[in-house]
Scaffold this active site. Structure first.
Site, short mmCIF file in Angstrom:
data_model
loop_
_atom_site.label_atom_id
_atom_site.label_comp_id
_atom_site.label_asym_id
_atom_site.label_seq_id
_atom_site.Cartn_x
_atom_site.Cartn_y
_atom_site.Cartn_z
N GLN A 223 -21.12 -17.83 15.76
CA GLN A 223 -21.34 -17.00 16.94
C GLN A 223 -21.87 -15.61 16.57
O GLN A 223 -21.71 -14.65 17.33
CB GLN A 223 -20.04 -16.86 17.73
CG GLN A 223 -19.54 -18.17 18.33
CD GLN A 223 -18.38 -17.97 19.28
OE1 GLN A 223 -18.52 -17.44 20.38
NE2 GLN A 223 -17.20 -18.41 18.86
N ASP B 121 -11.36 -7.78 14.02
CA ASP B 121 -11.81 -8.79 14.99
C ASP B 121 -13.34 -8.88 14.96
O ASP B 121 -14.03 -7.91 14.64
CB ASP B 121 -11.33 -8.39 16.39
CG ASP B 121 -11.50 -9.53 17.40
OD1 ASP B 121 -11.73 -10.68 16.97
OD2 ASP B 121 -11.38 -9.25 18.60
N GLU B 122 -13.87 -10.05 15.30
CA GLU B 122 -15.33 -10.28 15.39
C GLU B 122 -16.05 -9.83 14.12
O GLU B 122 -17.06 -9.13 14.15
CB GLU B 122 -15.91 -9.53 16.62
CG GLU B 122 -15.27 -9.88 17.94
CD GLU B 122 -15.66 -11.27 18.45
OE1 GLU B 122 -16.30 -12.02 17.70
OE2 GLU B 122 -15.30 -11.59 19.60
N ARG C 273 -19.56 -21.82 26.36
CA ARG C 273 -18.95 -21.05 27.46
C ARG C 273 -18.41 -22.00 28.53
O ARG C 273 -17.62 -21.60 29.39
CB ARG C 273 -19.97 -20.13 28.13
CG ARG C 273 -20.61 -19.04 27.27
CD ARG C 273 -19.61 -18.25 26.49
NE ARG C 273 -19.43 -18.83 25.16
CZ ARG C 273 -18.41 -18.59 24.36
NH1 ARG C 273 -17.44 -17.80 24.75
NH2 ARG C 273 -18.33 -19.16 23.17
N LYS D 132 -8.39 -17.53 19.25
CA LYS D 132 -8.58 -16.46 18.26
C LYS D 132 -7.76 -15.21 18.60
O LYS D 132 -7.07 -14.65 17.75
CB LYS D 132 -10.06 -16.09 18.19
CG LYS D 132 -10.35 -14.89 17.31
CD LYS D 132 -11.65 -14.22 17.69
CE LYS D 132 -11.51 -13.50 19.02
NZ LYS D 132 -12.65 -12.62 19.33
N THR D 133 -7.84 -14.77 19.86
CA THR D 133 -7.17 -13.53 20.25
C THR D 133 -5.66 -13.66 20.09
O THR D 133 -4.98 -12.73 19.63
CB THR D 133 -7.53 -13.16 21.70
OG1 THR D 133 -8.95 -13.07 21.81
CG2 THR D 133 -6.92 -11.82 22.08
#
Length: 760
Positions: free
Chosen positions: A276, A245-246, A622, A57-58
């Site tokens: 998420q 973002d997010e 994770r 994503k980043t």
């Protein structure tokens, strides 16, 4: 550098230079998969990038930003790029800088929601009733100001704590509501309907102080845009492209702000993952991402589903689990890397056994040259960390508490320990000073300063000075009465300590001192966790024969908890783990009422359950190589021993991706069948106590099963060589029922319950 506020003289960017099919693509597009390329190159118009865990994503977000600049569509200060943390903003700037070089320094509008709104508000402060040099209040300042307003309104602070009103006001600001916009019915949660009036008074007081709180920074900006269309138009023209973002973590106020800015050109790209969205408790609204296509007609949705982090079994288990949620846009993670270990689902007897089992796995991985920094324990509730902390200290395994403090360093635990220290040693001035006015009992700083002067003059302790001064007229009557009452309580507790167990004594102290009530009456989100930690403190005392032994243990623990910045296991909450990754992840406490959280379901119903399931999804994803889930047959929660059923999330995991493991006698618990049995007896192997699970005698109003110990003759014999987690190796010298007298090789002889002993 172009003036970021010079809205009348915006330079025109050059014409976009698209990559022709016969041209070599720019270096920054190398190695990207097709959906990633699509998300980056579809620049104009609304785009929603559904980026699953570990899908890059980043990289997509930063490369898209760099691509807009590199192709000449906009200058750096014509792009609005919003993140949720300063750390994320800095990382984005560094990554973009690596692609486009020094031009990134002109990205004036790259930052968090709050930092960008502050820039706008300072320029237009007069239009929202502030001066350009307005102060931003932190949470402590905010609560202090609200406390003044509550007192002025003659409202009972114990019944309606100011911190509770602060939380209500913050929730209204998260929803984009000024006082005049709050529905009247919402006001009755505080002070019998006075909350809106108090909110109005609070906002007026902020203006008088030329101040704003964090909720104001976005709310006032929204209000500015709504009341002044010309200013909104200026910023719509300024921001040719918007990147967020997010997006799944935005609240309603942030959503309104973004939508106002993007409705002109609609060149908005939101990156997020509906699976998420785990911050509903602080105002995040998952519906924002779910309705993106409705808000922006013709929006393109790109799904990033190729995971570069985890194994097939980890992704299969996580994807299977999250399909039980109804409110989601849908995607399935996959990886090109086949194989890997299955997720283990481990049945254990209790929290101690859980900590020991995880400690053994950690040691085994250490022997295989695995790094401790690539291991993490992710808990649902803060009280769970104590067992792991103490076990790791015993084993000598370095660890770090991430995003929090160690158990015995928490304020509520230090307060409780201070009471116990004064009972044990009346000359402990540091402990006495800590709790002399905790909870509030009208003994202020002036009184404490006077006690210090008397103590120094007479070379005596604060307690002795207090005993002397309450017999004189040196203190104000209220302070003198409160101090005398506190001293009498300590005299009573010292007498009780002679015949009462140290656990019951501590419980009585916390009750009679008013410390329990301090947190029962506190309506802040942190208060239930404080009470759980105090309950866990009592649980931790069970392993010790006396108050003196327990206090000595805590002193040794505190002495050996220096922060380890090197190779160490990370312990954190599931919420704190978002965005991180580890080779090995341990997920303890997967039991009903703990996870999913009883409170979350009671307060939010199905919506709360779905957020808990998303939290489980975050926890599993994770892990890169292996994940170990644990659930216990007995758990000390809510002040009681309970026998919870395994979390429903365990049954929702696809069986092809998990391996069930358990101790003797626990396999029959896998389906939760024991929950309906009135009485069950299990023997969990050599050296463990027999427990009787008695549903008919459940304490208070807990929904589980109370566990009571059935005293029995120990299976150990005199002369047996044994091991204790804290005291090491030793030899049994005498037996009294299930209590053993042991000579330990460390130089001490102690009486210990055999449940804490293992054969050596």
């Amino acid at each position: 550098m172009t003036d970021p506020f010079d809205l009348d003289n915006l330079p025109e960017p050059s014409s976009p230079s698209e990559t022709k099919h016969n041209q070599v693509p720019p270096f920054y597009l190398e190695g990207l998969n097709p959906p990633q390329l699509e998300a980056i190159e579809h620049v104009d118009g609304p785009v929603l990038v559904l980026a699953g865990a570990g899908t890059g994503k980043t990289r997509v977000l930063t490369t898209r930003l760099a691509h807009i600049l590199a192709t000449g569509r906009a200058f750096p200060n014509q792009i609005l790029a919003v993140t949720f943390t300063n750390k994320a903003a800095l990382e984005m700037k560094e990554r973009v800088g690596a692609i486009i070089g020094d031009a990134v320094e002109n990205m004036f509008w790259l930052g968090t929601f709050h930092s960008i709104c502050v820039k706008i508000l300072r320029r237009h402060a007069d239009l929202v009733g502030l001066g350009t040099n307005f102060t931003i209040l932190d949470q402590d300042d905010q609560v202090r100001l609200i406390k003044q307003i509550v007192r002025a309104a003659d409202i009972d602070e114990k019944r309606f704590p100011p911190r509770m009103l602060a939380g209500i006001i913050d929730s209204w600001k998260n929803k984009g509501l000024l006082p005049a916009q709050v529905p009247e019915g919402d006001a009755y949660a505080y002070a019998d309907g006075k909350a809106i009036k108090l909110y109005q008074t609070y906002q007026a007081r902020l203006q008088e102080l030329n101040a704003a709180d964090f909720g104001d920074l976005i709310l006032l900006c929204v209000n500015l845009f709504q009341k002044h269309p010309n200013i909104l138009h200026e910023y719509q023209q300024r921001f040719r492209y918007i990147l967020i973002d997010e997006y799944q973590d935005t609240n309603i106020s942030q959503y309104l702000w973004l939508r106002l800015l993007a409705m002109s050109h609609k060149n908005i790209c939101c990156v997020g993952d509906d699976d998420q969205s785990i911050y509903g408790w602080r105002g995040a609204e998952v519906g924002n991402i779910l309705k993106f296509e409705k808000d922006f007609e013709g929006a393109k949705v790109v799904r990033l589903e190729q995971n570069y982090r985890s194994t097939t079994h980890i992704l299969g288990a996580a994807s299977g689990l999250i399909t039980s949620n109804q409110d989601r846009l849908g995607k399935t993670l996959w990886t090109a890397e086949e194989g890997g270990e299955k997720i283990t689902v481990n049945a254990v007897w209790d929290g101690r056994a859980e900590a020991r089992a995880i400690g053994e796995i950690v040691e085994d991985l250490q022997r295989k040259k695995e790094h401790l920094s690539e291991m993490a324990i992710l808990v649902r509730a803060g009280f769970q960390t104590r067992e792991f902390e103490e076990n790791f200290l015993t084993l000598g395994i370095p660890y770090r508490i991430i995003g929090g403090v160690r158990f015995y360093e928490r304020a509520e635990i230090r307060d409780a320990m201070a009471y116990l220290r004064v009972i044990q040693n009346a000359d402990d001035d540091l402990a006495f000073e800590r709790i002399i006015n905790v909870p509030k009992r009208g003994i202020g700083d002036t009184t404490v300063a006077k006690l210090h002067r008397i103590a120094r003059a007479g070379s005596m302790s604060l307690v002795r000075a207090s005993q002397d001064v309450v017999e004189t007229e040196e203190l104000a009557k209220k302070a003198r009465t409160s101090l005398r009452d506190l001293l009498e309580k300590f005299d009573k507790w010292r007498t009780l300590a002679k015949d009462m167990s140290h656990i019951d004594l501590t419980d009585a102290v916390l009750e009679e001192s008013g410390y329990y009530d301090k947190w029962r009456n506190d309506k802040s989100p942190d208060a239930p966790g404080k009470l759980e930690n105090l309950s866990e403190l009592l649980r931790g005392m069970e392993a010790f024969e006396s108050l003196e032994e327990f206090l000595e243990h805590v002193s040794l623990v505190m002495e050996n908890t220096a922060e380890n910045q090197f190779d160490s296991v990370s312990i954190m909450t599931l919420h704190g783990s978002k965005g991180l990754e580890f080779d090995t992840v341990f997920l303890p406490g997967w039991e009903e009422e703990l996870f999913p959280s009883r409170k979350s379901i009671e307060e939010h119903g199905e919506r709360g359950l779905e957020e808990e399931r998303r939290l489980a999804y975050v926890g599993i994803t994770r892990a890169k190589k292996r994940a170990h889930i644990f659930y216990a047959a007995t758990r000390y929660m809510f002040g009681n021993y309970m026998s919870p059923i395994p979390s429903r999330f365990i049954e929702e995991l696809p069986k092809d991706h998990i391996e069930r493991l358990g101790q003797q006698g626990l396999h029959s618990l896998d389906q939760g069948g024991y929950a309906s049995a009135p009485n069950l007896d299990f023997n969990f192997g050599e050296g463990r106590e027999n427990y009787q699970l008695d549903r008919s005698k459940a304490k208070k109003k807990t929904a589980g099963v109370t566990v009571k110990k059935a005293t029995s003759q120990s299976e150990f014999s005199a002369g047996d060589r044994v091991f204790h987690d804290k005291f090491g190796y030793g030899t049994v010298t005498a037996i009294d029922g299930n209590k053993l007298m042991i000579d330990f090789e460390m130089g001490s002889s102690r009486k210990v319950m055999d449940s804490f002993i293992k054969p050596a």
